[in-house]
Design an enzyme around this catalytic site. Structure first.
Site, short mmCIF file in Angstrom:
data_model
loop_
_atom_site.label_atom_id
_atom_site.label_comp_id
_atom_site.label_asym_id
_atom_site.label_seq_id
_atom_site.Cartn_x
_atom_site.Cartn_y
_atom_site.Cartn_z
N ARG A 107 79.79 12.60 -83.03
CA ARG A 107 79.43 11.23 -82.73
C ARG A 107 78.50 11.38 -81.40
O ARG A 107 78.04 12.08 -80.87
CB ARG A 107 80.92 10.96 -81.89
CG ARG A 107 81.98 10.44 -82.55
CD ARG A 107 81.75 8.89 -83.32
NE ARG A 107 82.85 8.69 -84.07
CZ ARG A 107 82.87 9.00 -85.42
NH1 ARG A 107 82.05 9.50 -86.23
NH2 ARG A 107 83.98 8.32 -86.37
N THR A 148 76.17 15.54 -86.06
CA THR A 148 76.87 14.72 -87.00
C THR A 148 78.13 14.24 -86.70
O THR A 148 78.87 13.59 -87.45
CB THR A 148 76.76 15.14 -88.60
OG1 THR A 148 77.70 16.23 -88.50
CG2 THR A 148 75.46 15.40 -89.02
N PHE A 206 79.34 10.32 -93.92
CA PHE A 206 80.39 10.43 -94.86
C PHE A 206 80.10 9.57 -96.11
O PHE A 206 81.10 9.65 -97.11
CB PHE A 206 81.22 9.21 -94.09
CG PHE A 206 81.01 7.94 -94.00
CD1 PHE A 206 79.90 7.34 -93.31
CD2 PHE A 206 81.39 6.88 -94.93
CE1 PHE A 206 79.18 6.19 -93.30
CE2 PHE A 206 81.08 5.76 -94.97
CZ PHE A 206 79.86 5.13 -94.29
N ASP A 243 72.83 12.24 -87.18
CA ASP A 243 73.49 11.23 -88.19
C ASP A 243 74.17 10.23 -87.15
O ASP A 243 74.40 9.25 -87.90
CB ASP A 243 74.33 11.83 -88.97
CG ASP A 243 74.47 10.73 -90.13
OD1 ASP A 243 74.02 10.11 -90.56
OD2 ASP A 243 76.07 10.42 -90.22
N GLU A 258 74.58 3.48 -81.05
CA GLU A 258 74.37 3.11 -82.36
C GLU A 258 74.79 1.84 -82.84
O GLU A 258 74.46 1.13 -83.79
CB GLU A 258 74.71 4.25 -83.53
CG GLU A 258 76.24 4.28 -83.69
CD GLU A 258 76.73 5.32 -84.83
OE1 GLU A 258 76.12 6.52 -84.62
OE2 GLU A 258 77.45 4.93 -85.44
N HIS A 299 74.14 7.14 -89.64
CA HIS A 299 75.64 7.44 -89.67
C HIS A 299 75.77 7.55 -91.45
O HIS A 299 76.79 6.60 -91.58
CB HIS A 299 76.23 6.51 -88.98
CG HIS A 299 77.75 7.00 -88.44
ND1 HIS A 299 78.22 6.66 -87.33
CD2 HIS A 299 78.53 7.62 -89.29
CE1 HIS A 299 79.39 7.26 -87.32
NE2 HIS A 299 79.80 7.85 -88.61
N GLN A 300 75.14 8.02 -92.49
CA GLN A 300 75.31 8.06 -93.56
C GLN A 300 76.19 9.63 -94.03
O GLN A 300 76.47 9.51 -95.25
CB GLN A 300 74.30 8.08 -94.28
CG GLN A 300 73.32 9.03 -94.12
CD GLN A 300 72.14 9.22 -95.02
OE1 GLN A 300 71.14 8.37 -94.65
NE2 GLN A 300 72.00 9.80 -96.43
P1 NAI Z 1 89.15 17.79 -86.88
O1 NAI Z 1 90.10 16.93 -85.97
O2 NAI Z 1 89.64 18.39 -88.13
O3 NAI Z 1 88.41 18.83 -86.13
C1 NAI Z 1 88.00 18.65 -84.50
C2 NAI Z 1 87.98 20.00 -84.18
O4 NAI Z 1 87.21 19.97 -82.79
C3 NAI Z 1 89.27 20.63 -83.91
O5 NAI Z 1 89.64 21.92 -84.27
C4 NAI Z 1 89.53 20.53 -82.19
O6 NAI Z 1 90.31 21.74 -81.66
C5 NAI Z 1 88.01 20.78 -82.02
N1 NAI Z 1 87.59 20.34 -80.50
C6 NAI Z 1 88.14 19.41 -79.61
N2 NAI Z 1 87.63 19.62 -78.51
C7 NAI Z 1 86.81 20.40 -78.56
C8 NAI Z 1 85.60 20.99 -77.55
N3 NAI Z 1 85.71 20.37 -76.40
N4 NAI Z 1 84.95 21.95 -78.09
C9 NAI Z 1 84.79 22.35 -79.12
N5 NAI Z 1 85.89 21.87 -80.05
C10 NAI Z 1 86.69 21.09 -79.65
O7 NAI Z 1 88.15 16.51 -86.95
P2 NAI Z 1 86.90 16.62 -88.14
O8 NAI Z 1 87.28 15.98 -89.33
O9 NAI Z 1 86.39 17.98 -88.43
O10 NAI Z 1 85.90 15.51 -87.76
C11 NAI Z 1 85.11 16.02 -86.34
C12 NAI Z 1 84.64 14.89 -86.07
O11 NAI Z 1 83.42 14.36 -86.93
C13 NAI Z 1 85.19 13.62 -85.88
O12 NAI Z 1 86.06 13.39 -84.67
C14 NAI Z 1 84.28 12.34 -85.96
O13 NAI Z 1 83.69 12.16 -84.80
C15 NAI Z 1 83.14 13.23 -86.68
N6 NAI Z 1 82.55 12.42 -88.23
C16 NAI Z 1 81.64 12.02 -88.36
C17 NAI Z 1 81.23 11.56 -89.69
C18 NAI Z 1 79.75 10.98 -89.81
O14 NAI Z 1 79.85 10.17 -91.24
N7 NAI Z 1 78.81 11.17 -89.28
C19 NAI Z 1 82.35 11.27 -90.61
C20 NAI Z 1 83.73 11.68 -90.21
C21 NAI Z 1 83.73 12.40 -88.97
#
Ligand code: NAI
Length: 333
Positions: free
Chosen positions: A234, A232, A298, A258, A263, A295-296
Site C-alpha cells: 500500500r 506493491t 492483482f 505499484d 493514488e 496498482h495492477q
Molecule cells: P497477509 O495478511 O497474508 O500477510 C501480511 C503479513 O504481514 C502477515 O504475515 C503479517 O504478520 C505481516 N505484518 C503485519 N505487520 C507487519 C510489520 N509491521 N512488519 C512486517 N510484517 C508485518 O496479506 P497478503 O495477502 O500477503 O497481502 C499483503 C498486502 O498486500 C495487503 O495487505 C495489501 O495491502 C497488499 N496487496 C496489494 C495488491 C496490489 O494489487 N498491489 C493486491 C493484494 C494485496
C-alpha cells in the site's frame, strides 16, 4: 441481494456478472468511487461492493447504514480504507477477499525487480528508436544477492519462494514468523538488519497505524547503499518525500512502485489529457531508476475470477445464513 457496485470498470462488470450467473443477485454497476458525495447512490441496496480507493470512513458508513445497507463487500485483500470500529458500531458486516491470487501480486513484484535491474523498460524504448547501445543498461545478477521481505503472509511467501528459486539469500521481517517461509529458506531478522543487508527490499505487510510510513527518513539511511526498494503493498507504507530524497542522495538506487500514497486521485483512470497536479508523483516520474505501475499487481484473469467468485459467494452466504456464514479472515467484522 441488491448490491451497489462502486468503482466499476468494464472488467469488474464482466467477471462479477459471470460469477453472479447462478447466484442471481441484483448487481447495480456504478462508475463513481464510493465517497461521502456518492454514498446516496446505494439507497435501497442491501450491500455495497467496493474497491481499494473507495472510502469507507465513519461518515460514509453512517450514510450507508442510514440508506439500509447491511453489508460492505470489498473486492480486495487490504481493508485499510474501512473504519472497522465504525462499521462494528453500526452493525455493518464487512467482508473481503483475503486470498485471490498471491501469485499475481508476487509475480508482478518480481517483474518490477527484473525490469528495474536490467532496465527493460528503457531498453524497449531504445530499441524502438533503433538505438542498440548498451551503455546505461548495466544490471546485476540476482543470483547470490540478498532480498529482504517485509511481511511473509500469502504474498510475501510467494515472493520468497520465487527469489529463493533465483538463488538469492532471503531475509524477512514479520511479527509472526511463518514455518512455510523458514522451509523455503527464509531467515527472519529484525527490520533494521534486513534493511542494512538487503540489496532488494520488498514490502508485503498490510497498511496499519503501525506500518504507516514504515520506510521513512529515519529508516532510509539504514538501507544498503544503492538498494532497490519495491512497494506493491500500500502506498503509505513509504513516505514519498523521504523516498524522493533517498533517490536524490543515491541511497535508494532503484524504486519500483505499484501503489502510491495519494493514488486515489490518480490511479485507474486515463488522465493523459489532463495536467498532473501531484508534484511528488511528477517528480518520481523524472527519475531514470524509478518504475511505477498503477496498482495492477492483482490484475490477472485468475485474480479477477477469484475476486468475483469469493465476493459473490460471501454475499450469497450472508443472504442465506447470516454474517457468521462467512468465516474470518474473509469476514472483517
Ligand atoms: P497477509 O495478511 O497474508 O500477510 C501480511 C503479513 O504481514 C502477515 O504475515 C503479517 O504478520 C505481516 N505484518 C503485519 N505487520 C507487519 C510489520 N509491521 N512488519 C512486517 N510484517 C508485518 O496479506 P497478503 O495477502 O500477503 O497481502 C499483503 C498486502 O498486500 C495487503 O495487505 C495489501 O495491502 C497488499 N496487496 C496489494 C495488491 C496490489 O494489487 N498491489 C493486491 C493484494 C494485496
Amino acid at each position: 441481494m441488491r448490491v451497489a457496485v462502486f468503482s466499476t470498470k468494464p472488467y469488474d462488470r464482466e467477471f462479477l456478472t459471470a460469477a453472479n450467473a447462478a447466484a442471481g443477485h441484483d448487481l447495480i454497476f456504478l462508475e463513481p468511487r464510493l465517497t461521502a458525495q456518492t454514498a446516496r447512490l446505494a439507497e435501497g441496496s442491501d450491500a455495497v461492493c467496493a474497491f481499494v480507493n473507495d472510502d469507507l470512513c465513519a461518515e460514509v458508513l453512517d450514510q450507508l447504514a442510514g440508506a439500509g445497507v447491511r453489508v460492505a463487500a470489498l473486492r480486495s485483500a487490504g481493508f485499510n480504507n474501512v473504519d472497522v470500529a465504525a462499521a462494528n458500531k453500526l452493525g455493518l458486516t464487512v467482508v473481503r477477499v483475503p486470498e485471490y491470487s498471491p501469485h499475481a501480486v508476487a509475480e508482478h513484484t518480481v517483474g518490477l525487480m527484473l525490469a528495474l535491474n536490467r532496465k527493460i523498460h528503457r531498453a524497449h524504448n531504445r530499441v524502438r528508436e533503433h538505438n542498440f547501445a548498451l551503455t546505461g543498461l548495466l544490471g546485476f545478477d540476482l543470483h547470490g544477492r540478498t532480498v529482504g521481505i517485509v511481511g511473509t503472509g500469502r504474498i510475501g511467501i510467494c515472493v520468497a519462494q520465487i527469489m529463493a528459486g533465483f538463488g538469492c539469500r532471503v531475509l524477512a521481517s514479520d511479527p509472526y514468523p511463518n514455518d512455510a517461509a523458514v522451509a523455503a529458506g527464509v531467515e527472519y531478522v529484525p527490520l533494521e538488519r534486513l534493511l542494512a543487508e538487503s540489496h532488494i527490499v520488498t514490502l508485503h505487510c498490510p497498511l496499519t497505524p503501525d506500518t504507516w510510513h514504515l520506510i521513512d527518513a529515519e529508516r532510509i539511511p539504514l538501507l544498503h547503499e544503492g538498494a532497490m526498494l519495491i512497494n506493491t503493498g500500500r502506498g503509505a507504507l513509504v513516505d514519498t518525500r523521504a523516498v524522493i530524497d533517498g533517490l536524490k542522495s543515491g541511497r535508494i538506487g532503484y524504486l519500483g512502485l505499484d501503489v502510491y500514497e495519494e493514488e486515489s486521485d490518480l490511479f485507474f483512470e486515463d488522465r493523459s489529457e489532463r495536467v498532473l497536479g501531484d508534484d511528488d508523483f511528477a517528480r518520481l516520474t523524472t527519475f531514470p531508476n524509478v518504475l511505477i505501475t498503477g496498482h495492477q499487481a492483482f490484475f490477472t484473469e485468475d485474480g479477477l475470477r477469484n475476486i468475483a467468485a469469493t465476493t459473490i459467494g460471501s454475499l450469497t452466504a450472508i443472504d442465506q445464513a447470516g454474517p457468521e456464514a462467512v468465516p474470518t479472515p474473509a469476514r472483517v467484522c
